[in-house]
Design a protein around this motif. Structure first.
Motif, PDB file in Angstrom:
ATOM      1  N   THR A  43       0.839  -1.208   0.000  1.00  0.00           N
ATOM      2  CA  THR A  43       0.000   0.000   0.000  1.00  0.00           C
ATOM      3  C   THR A  43       0.869   1.250   0.000  1.00  0.00           C
ATOM      4  N   ALA A  44       1.879   1.272   0.856  1.00  0.00           N
ATOM      5  CA  ALA A  44       2.753   2.449   0.938  1.00  0.00           C
ATOM      6  C   ALA A  44       3.462   2.697  -0.383  1.00  0.00           C
ATOM      7  N   GLY A  45       4.060   1.673  -0.964  1.00  0.00           N
ATOM      8  CA  GLY A  45       4.785   1.843  -2.230  1.00  0.00           C
ATOM      9  C   GLY A  45       3.886   2.308  -3.353  1.00  0.00           C
ATOM     10  N   THR A  46       2.702   1.719  -3.414  1.00  0.00           N
ATOM     11  CA  THR A  46       1.749   2.094  -4.457  1.00  0.00           C
ATOM     12  C   THR A  46       1.310   3.540  -4.305  1.00  0.00           C
ATOM     13  N   LEU A  47       0.995   3.942  -3.078  1.00  0.00           N
ATOM     14  CA  LEU A  47       0.492   5.294  -2.873  1.00  0.00           C
ATOM     15  C   LEU A  47       1.583   6.361  -2.983  1.00  0.00           C
ATOM     16  N   VAL A  48       2.822   6.006  -2.674  1.00  0.00           N
ATOM     17  CA  VAL A  48       3.919   6.947  -2.951  1.00  0.00           C
ATOM     18  C   VAL A  48       4.047   7.128  -4.461  1.00  0.00           C
ATOM     19  N   GLY A  49       3.886   6.046  -5.201  1.00  0.00           N
ATOM     20  CA  GLY A  49       3.900   6.129  -6.663  1.00  0.00           C
ATOM     21  C   GLY A  49       2.759   6.979  -7.199  1.00  0.00           C
ATOM     22  N   VAL A  50       1.560   6.796  -6.654  1.00  0.00           N
ATOM     23  CA  VAL A  50       0.408   7.618  -7.052  1.00  0.00           C
ATOM     24  C   VAL A  50       0.699   9.090  -6.755  1.00  0.00           C
ATOM     25  N   GLY A  51       1.295   9.351  -5.603  1.00  0.00           N
ATOM     26  CA  GLY A  51       1.659  10.729  -5.264  1.00  0.00           C
ATOM     27  C   GLY A  51       2.613  11.329  -6.279  1.00  0.00           C
ATOM     28  N   ASP A  52       3.570  10.527  -6.772  1.00  0.00           N
ATOM     29  CA  ASP A  52       4.507  11.035  -7.772  1.00  0.00           C
ATOM     30  C   ASP A  52       3.798  11.304  -9.092  1.00  0.00           C
ATOM     31  N   VAL A  53       2.896  10.424  -9.485  1.00  0.00           N
ATOM     32  CA  VAL A  53       2.143  10.648 -10.726  1.00  0.00           C
ATOM     33  C   VAL A  53       1.347  11.953 -10.615  1.00  0.00           C
ATOM     34  N   ILE A  54       0.671  12.152  -9.486  1.00  0.00           N
ATOM     35  CA  ILE A  54      -0.078  13.399  -9.282  1.00  0.00           C
ATOM     36  C   ILE A  54       0.877  14.594  -9.310  1.00  0.00           C
ATOM     37  N   SER A  55       2.032  14.455  -8.674  1.00  0.00           N
ATOM     38  CA  SER A  55       3.018  15.535  -8.677  1.00  0.00           C
ATOM     39  C   SER A  55       3.418  15.904 -10.099  1.00  0.00           C
ATOM     40  N   GLN A  56       3.766  14.896 -10.894  1.00  0.00           N
ATOM     41  CA  GLN A  56       4.213  15.168 -12.262  1.00  0.00           C
ATOM     42  C   GLN A  56       3.092  15.702 -13.147  1.00  0.00           C
ATOM     43  N   GLN A  57       1.886  15.153 -12.989  1.00  0.00           N
ATOM     44  CA  GLN A  57       0.801  15.524 -13.895  1.00  0.00           C
ATOM     45  C   GLN A  57       0.037  16.781 -13.462  1.00  0.00           C
ATOM     46  N   VAL A  58      -0.131  16.980 -12.165  1.00  0.00           N
ATOM     47  CA  VAL A  58      -0.938  18.108 -11.689  1.00  0.00           C
ATOM     48  C   VAL A  58      -0.056  19.278 -11.257  1.00  0.00           C
ATOM     49  N   LEU A  59       0.906  19.018 -10.374  1.00  0.00           N
ATOM     50  CA  LEU A  59       1.732  20.115  -9.862  1.00  0.00           C
ATOM     51  C   LEU A  59       2.722  20.619 -10.911  1.00  0.00           C
ATOM     52  N   GLU A  60       3.376  19.681 -11.600  1.00  0.00           N
ATOM     53  CA  GLU A  60       4.410  20.059 -12.565  1.00  0.00           C
ATOM     54  C   GLU A  60       3.878  20.190 -13.985  1.00  0.00           C
ATOM     55  N   ARG A  61       2.664  19.723 -14.238  1.00  0.00           N
ATOM     56  CA  ARG A  61       2.005  19.797 -15.547  1.00  0.00           C
ATOM     57  C   ARG A  61       2.884  19.282 -16.687  1.00  0.00           C
ATOM     58  N   ARG A  62       3.462  18.100 -16.494  1.00  0.00           N
ATOM     59  CA  ARG A  62       4.357  17.519 -17.495  1.00  0.00           C
ATOM     60  C   ARG A  62       3.621  16.940 -18.696  1.00  0.00           C
ATOM     61  N   GLY A  63       2.412  16.461 -18.478  1.00  0.00           N
ATOM     62  CA  GLY A  63       1.697  15.772 -19.544  1.00  0.00           C
ATOM     63  C   GLY A  63       2.194  14.342 -19.655  1.00  0.00           C
ATOM     64  N   LEU A  64       1.370  13.490 -20.229  1.00  0.00           N
ATOM     65  CA  LEU A  64       1.719  12.063 -20.315  1.00  0.00           C
ATOM     66  C   LEU A  64       2.963  11.813 -21.149  1.00  0.00           C
ATOM     67  N   ALA A  65       3.151  12.582 -22.207  1.00  0.00           N
ATOM     68  CA  ALA A  65       4.313  12.377 -23.082  1.00  0.00           C
ATOM     69  C   ALA A  65       5.623  12.657 -22.357  1.00  0.00           C
ATOM     70  N   ASN A  66       5.599  13.550 -21.369  1.00  0.00           N
ATOM     71  CA  ASN A  66       6.819  13.915 -20.649  1.00  0.00           C
ATOM     72  C   ASN A  66       6.881  13.325 -19.240  1.00  0.00           C
ATOM     73  N   HIS A  67       5.984  12.382 -18.962  1.00  0.00           N
ATOM     74  CA  HIS A  67       5.999  11.756 -17.637  1.00  0.00           C
ATOM     75  C   HIS A  67       7.283  10.943 -17.472  1.00  0.00           C
ATOM     76  N   ASN A  68       7.952  11.133 -16.337  1.00  0.00           N
ATOM     77  CA  ASN A  68       9.202  10.436 -16.054  1.00  0.00           C
ATOM     78  C   ASN A  68       8.876   9.135 -15.296  1.00  0.00           C
ATOM     79  N   VAL A  69       8.761   8.042 -16.041  1.00  0.00           N
ATOM     80  CA  VAL A  69       8.399   6.749 -15.462  1.00  0.00           C
ATOM     81  C   VAL A  69       9.494   6.258 -14.521  1.00  0.00           C
TER      82      VAL A  69
END
Length: 177
Positions: free
Chosen positions: A23-49
């Motif tokens: 649960t912790a690992g998954t939700l830290v990952g979700v937090g990073d996705v939200i960070s990249q997509q919402v806070l940093e506005r990277r877009g899917l093409a520029n998402h750093n997997v």
């Protein structure tokens, strides 16, 4: 949704440690996705997997075990389910554990991002105080409720649900160069 929650509770009962860590690992990952997509506005093409994978690994190997283990220790240090015990747990958690945890989290993320020791120290000097102050705006109230109302084996899950937003902030803070 109710069926999913029942399945989660059943797994928590049979394999609490494993479920807490996943649960912790998954939700830290979700937090990073939200960070990249919402806070940093990277877009899917520029998402750093790769970055998301690094953040998830921090969740799996550091956040889950550290917080899950800490709650077990804290429950032995401060016993009882009273309001007073909840307040004591929150104070010990926020004054003892949180400052160390945040420093370690930021240091680990800096190391995984390839920072040298000097760069990591400079980043900690720049970001640690801000992260700790932000921590104190959110977590004391969450932790009082968590320690008073939530059984031990569900505390990490409660924290991680609230932490989706917090993890987004931490991911942004940890990966801002």
């Amino acid at each position: 949704m109710a069926g999913l929650w029942r399945s989660y509770q059943s797994l928590m009962t049979r394999h609490p440690w494993t479920v807490q860590i996943i649960t912790a690992g998954t939700l830290v990952g979700v937090g990073d996705v939200i960070s990249q997509q919402v806070l940093e506005r990277r877009g899917l093409a520029n998402h750093n997997v790769t970055r998301t994978a690094k953040m998830m690994s921090i969740g799996f190997f550091f956040v889950g075990p550290a917080i899950g283990g800490w709650y077990k220790v804290l429950d032995k240090l401060v016993t009882g389910g009273t309001k007073s015990a909840a307040m004591k747990k929150m104070l010990v958690d926020q004054l003892g554990f949180a400052p160390c945890f945040l420093g370690a989290f930021l240091g680990i993320s800096g190391t995984l991002n390839g920072l040298t020791v000097e760069e990591n120290v400079a980043k900690l000097k720049r970001d640690y105080t801000d992260a700790l102050i932000s921590n104190y705006y959110l977590w004391p109230a969450v932790q009082i409720a968590n320690f008073y109302f939530i059984p031990l084996h569900h505390r990490l899950a409660v924290v991680q649900i609230v932490a989706i937003g917090w993890n987004s902030y931490l991911s942004w803070k940890a990966n801002k160069m």
